[in-house]
Design an enzyme around this catalytic site. Structure first.
Site, PDB file in Angstrom:
ATOM      1  N   GLY A  83       0.663  -1.239   0.032  1.00  0.00           N
ATOM      2  CA  GLY A  83      -0.138  -0.130   0.022  1.00  0.00           C
ATOM      3  C   GLY A  83       0.645   1.195  -0.114  1.00  0.00           C
ATOM      4  N   ARG A  95       0.605  -5.539  -6.117  1.00  0.00           N
ATOM      5  CA  ARG A  95       0.912  -6.691  -5.553  1.00  0.00           C
ATOM      6  C   ARG A  95       1.729  -7.816  -6.442  1.00  0.00           C
ATOM      7  NH1 ARG A  95      -0.069  -4.799  -0.151  1.00  0.00           N
ATOM      8  NH2 ARG A  95      -1.923  -3.785  -0.221  1.00  0.00           N
ATOM      9  N   ARG A 103      -5.573  -1.749   9.434  1.00  0.00           N
ATOM     10  CA  ARG A 103      -5.363  -3.040   9.518  1.00  0.00           C
ATOM     11  C   ARG A 103      -5.648  -3.845  10.778  1.00  0.00           C
ATOM     12  NH1 ARG A 103      -0.506  -6.583   6.358  1.00  0.00           N
ATOM     13  NH2 ARG A 103       0.399  -5.277   8.253  1.00  0.00           N
ATOM     14  N   ASP A 117       2.484  -0.161  12.328  1.00  0.00           N
ATOM     15  CA  ASP A 117       2.571  -1.473  13.137  1.00  0.00           C
ATOM     16  C   ASP A 117       3.741  -2.381  12.928  1.00  0.00           C
ATOM     17  OD1 ASP A 117       2.461  -1.897  10.322  1.00  0.00           O
ATOM     18  OD2 ASP A 117       0.673  -3.635  10.119  1.00  0.00           O
TER      19      ASP A 117
END
Length: 335
Positions: free
Chosen positions: A25, A86, A186, A144
């Site tokens: 992303g 991706r 997420r 994260d």
């Protein structure tokens, strides 16, 4: 090739050409990181190859040469000038072997990967299987990744979400409604927690604390009794049921009019704020120097205002918790 124009950094590895890509992303500040890599490398007499469309482009050999002028006027731009995609092929040993062949065919000595934990998996296996030195830069709005206090894009995502919350509070108060707002992140609640505190939310739901939605009903009722014209509830997308589930529980339990707003990918876009530009610039510079010094298979981060190096595997194997002090603060200030 532009001649170096600053003091030379020790280069015992003799690196002469590096590649850089963005993967996964997009995040505001990725362009600032690319710019820093290109200009730092150039200042040290090292050539830079840009890989377009992440690991998918690396698998296909989609390369371009990057110099200082190629990254001019990109510092303020969101997204990534190298594009991102991706790649299921890269998850296979065959796909990584083909990418390694492309790098060697272009005389690339090392690779810098800007992305999240999925991107770091790809970089780690490339180094492990083919011996190509890799450095990771934490480019994700989710914040994260273990090993850095903040990730590139996080500050901008929080500001974007906060701006939306402020606007929704205005309309919520005008109509005396409850707004349940879902932010990205997420499986992590960092964005949600920061936005909740900065936006004065009455409650916040994060994946790190799977508390029952029923507990918010008394909070909403108490807010009405205190004379609050509207309520803001922040929900991280990784919380079970998301904003829709929380809103439905509130409406069923209180009978009060509730609206859901899912901010979604708007949080990934926009011009990066100064904190993201500075962070990306420092990490991009540090990544080039780290490769010159012989470091590999690590992520460059910032911890306690110092540059840090964390093994790539640790960035996904170890858990990065939200600030429990801030979580307590959110609760205290919501009265």
């Amino acid at each position: 090739m532009t001649e170096p124009h600053c003091d030379p950094h020790p280069n015992p590895t003799g690196i002469k050409r590096v590649a850089v890509l963005t993967s996964g992303g997009d995040a505001p500040g990725m362009n600032a990181a690319i710019r820093a890599v290109v200009r730092t490398a150039t200042s040290q007499g090292i050539e830079v190859i840009g890989v377009r469309r992440g690991f998918s482009g690396l698998h296909r050999g989609d390369f371009i040469t990057l110099g200082p002028r190629d990254v001019a006027n990109t510092l303020q731009r969101g997204g990534t000038i190298l594009l991102s995609a991706r790649s299921h092929t890269w998850r296979t040993p065959e796909g990584r072997a083909r990418g390694a062949r492309h790098l060697r065919a272009h005389d690339v000595d090392a690779l810098i990967v800007i992305g999240g934990d999925g991107s770091f998996h790809g970089a780690h296996f490339l180094q492990e299987e083919h011996g190509i030195p890799v450095i990771g830069l934490p480019g994700t709005i989710d914040n994260d990744l273990y090993g850095t206090d903040h990730t590139i894009g996080y500050f901008t995502a929080v500001e974007t979400a906060l701006d939306a919350v402020d606007k929704l509070r205005d309309t919520g108060a005008s109509h005396e409604r409850i707004f349940v707002i879902e932010v990205m992140g997420r499986h992590a609640g960092h964005i949600a927690l920061d936005v909740a505190v900065a936006g004065g939310a009455e409650e916040v739901f994060i994946p790190e604390d799977a508390k029952e939605v029923a507990g918010v009903l008394d909070i909403v009722r108490a807010s009405v009794k205190k004379g609050k014209m509207g309520s803001i509830i922040i929900v991280a997308e990784g919380y079970p049921g998301g904003a829709t589930g929380v809103a439905q529980a509130i409406q069923d339990g209180t009978g009060m009019e509730t609206r859901v707003s899912i901010l979604g990918h708007i949080q990934r876009g926009g011009s990066p704020v100064s904190s993201d530009r500075i962070l990306a610039s420092r990490l991009g510079e540090a990544a080039v120097y780290a490769l010159m010094e012989g470091k590999s298979d690590v992520m460059v981060g910032r911890q306690n205002h110092e540059t840090s190096f964390t093994p790539l595997a640790h960035t996904w194997e170890k858990r990065k918790d939200v600030s429990r002090d801030l979580y307590r603060c959110a609760k205290t200030l919501s009265i």
